[in-house]
Motif scaffolding. Structure first.
Motif, PDB file in Angstrom:
ATOM      1  N   PHE A 133       0.844  -1.193   0.000  1.00 43.91           N
ATOM      2  CA  PHE A 133       0.000   0.000   0.000  1.00 43.91           C
ATOM      3  C   PHE A 133       0.880   1.243   0.000  1.00 43.91           C
ATOM      4  N   LEU A 134       0.275   2.386  -0.243  1.00 43.73           N
ATOM      5  CA  LEU A 134       0.987   3.660  -0.214  1.00 43.73           C
ATOM      6  C   LEU A 134       0.857   4.252   1.191  1.00 43.73           C
ATOM      7  N   ASP A 135       1.997   4.550   1.811  1.00 41.64           N
ATOM      8  CA  ASP A 135       1.964   5.164   3.136  1.00 41.64           C
ATOM      9  C   ASP A 135       1.582   6.639   3.002  1.00 41.64           C
ATOM     10  N   ARG A 136       1.549   7.329   4.104  1.00 38.46           N
ATOM     11  CA  ARG A 136       1.116   8.732   4.082  1.00 38.46           C
ATOM     12  C   ARG A 136       2.039   9.622   3.267  1.00 38.46           C
ATOM     13  N   ARG A 145       3.252   8.596   0.450  1.00 39.53           N
ATOM     14  CA  ARG A 145       3.021   8.055  -0.905  1.00 39.53           C
ATOM     15  C   ARG A 145       4.132   7.112  -1.353  1.00 39.53           C
ATOM     16  N   GLN A 146       4.858   6.544  -0.406  1.00 38.42           N
ATOM     17  CA  GLN A 146       5.871   5.519  -0.718  1.00 38.42           C
ATOM     18  C   GLN A 146       5.185   4.165  -0.628  1.00 38.42           C
ATOM     19  N   GLU A 147       5.472   3.277  -1.577  1.00 37.12           N
ATOM     20  CA  GLU A 147       4.872   1.943  -1.561  1.00 37.12           C
ATOM     21  C   GLU A 147       5.582   1.075  -0.529  1.00 37.12           C
ATOM     22  N   VAL A 148       4.811   0.497   0.385  1.00 40.16           N
ATOM     23  CA  VAL A 148       5.354  -0.268   1.503  1.00 40.16           C
ATOM     24  C   VAL A 148       4.495  -1.510   1.755  1.00 40.16           C
ATOM     25  N   VAL A 149       5.003  -2.390   2.638  1.00 43.66           N
ATOM     26  CA  VAL A 149       4.254  -3.578   3.052  1.00 43.66           C
ATOM     27  C   VAL A 149       4.729  -3.977   4.449  1.00 43.66           C
ATOM     28  N   PHE A 150       3.813  -4.492   5.257  1.00 45.31           N
ATOM     29  CA  PHE A 150       4.199  -5.046   6.545  1.00 45.31           C
ATOM     30  C   PHE A 150       4.674  -6.475   6.326  1.00 45.31           C
ATOM     31  N   LEU A 151       5.775  -6.848   6.994  1.00 43.60           N
ATOM     32  CA  LEU A 151       6.336  -8.196   6.910  1.00 43.60           C
ATOM     33  C   LEU A 151       6.227  -8.869   8.266  1.00 43.60           C
ATOM     34  N   GLU A 152       5.875 -10.146   8.270  1.00 38.82           N
ATOM     35  CA  GLU A 152       5.787 -10.883   9.524  1.00 38.82           C
ATOM     36  C   GLU A 152       7.158 -10.924  10.195  1.00 38.82           C
ATOM     37  N   GLY A 153       7.209 -10.540  11.466  1.00 42.76           N
ATOM     38  CA  GLY A 153       8.451 -10.580  12.221  1.00 42.76           C
ATOM     39  C   GLY A 153       9.351  -9.367  12.051  1.00 42.76           C
ATOM     40  N   PHE A 154       8.914  -8.377  11.268  1.00 41.11           N
ATOM     41  CA  PHE A 154       9.697  -7.161  11.068  1.00 41.11           C
ATOM     42  C   PHE A 154       8.949  -6.009  11.727  1.00 41.11           C
ATOM     43  N   SER A 155       9.660  -5.170  12.448  1.00 39.89           N
ATOM     44  CA  SER A 155       9.031  -4.061  13.148  1.00 39.89           C
ATOM     45  C   SER A 155       8.747  -2.920  12.178  1.00 39.89           C
ATOM     46  N   GLY A 156       7.502  -2.548  12.027  1.00 41.35           N
ATOM     47  CA  GLY A 156       7.120  -1.493  11.095  1.00 41.35           C
ATOM     48  C   GLY A 156       6.966  -2.025   9.686  1.00 41.35           C
ATOM     49  N   TYR A 157       6.662  -1.123   8.768  1.00 41.06           N
ATOM     50  CA  TYR A 157       6.545  -1.570   7.382  1.00 41.06           C
ATOM     51  C   TYR A 157       7.869  -1.388   6.654  1.00 41.06           C
ATOM     52  N   PHE A 158       7.946  -1.945   5.431  1.00 40.73           N
ATOM     53  CA  PHE A 158       9.189  -1.956   4.680  1.00 40.73           C
ATOM     54  C   PHE A 158       8.908  -1.523   3.244  1.00 40.73           C
ATOM     55  N   SER A 159       9.841  -0.807   2.654  1.00 41.91           N
ATOM     56  CA  SER A 159       9.682  -0.304   1.292  1.00 41.91           C
ATOM     57  C   SER A 159       9.597  -1.448   0.279  1.00 41.91           C
ATOM     58  N   ALA A 160       8.563  -1.431  -0.539  1.00 43.00           N
ATOM     59  CA  ALA A 160       8.379  -2.457  -1.567  1.00 43.00           C
ATOM     60  C   ALA A 160       9.487  -2.403  -2.624  1.00 43.00           C
TER      61      ALA A 160
END
Length: 74
Positions: free
Chosen positions: A46-49, A51-66
């Motif tokens: 999804f696009l964060d606030r 407008r960077q494309e990101v995704v949440f990963l299991e076991g990773f703190s916070g979201y990560f850049s796609a």
């Protein structure tokens, strides 16, 4: 915290929940504990606030850049 409503309203088509990915071309990918690690997408991308494309990963703190993720095919 980014809620499901926000993610659903700003969803992109790059990654889907449950897909397997690896990190590449970033600082985290060079760390021994992340190098070659296969991650599972916890959410659709999804696009964060900002407008960077990101995704949440299991076991990773916070979201990560796609941009720094590559889908893994089994």
């Amino acid at each position: 915290m980014t809620g499901n409503d926000y993610i659903n309203q700003n969803r992109t088509e790059t990654f889907k929940k449950g897909e397997k990915v690896v990190m590449h071309s970033c600082m985290e990918a060079k760390l021994p504990k992340y190098n070659g690690k296969i991650w599972t997408c916890q959410t659709d991308s999804f696009l964060d606030r900002g407008r960077q494309e990101v995704v949440f990963l299991e076991g990773f703190s916070g979201y990560f850049s796609a941009e720094y993720l590559q889908r893994v095919q089994y």
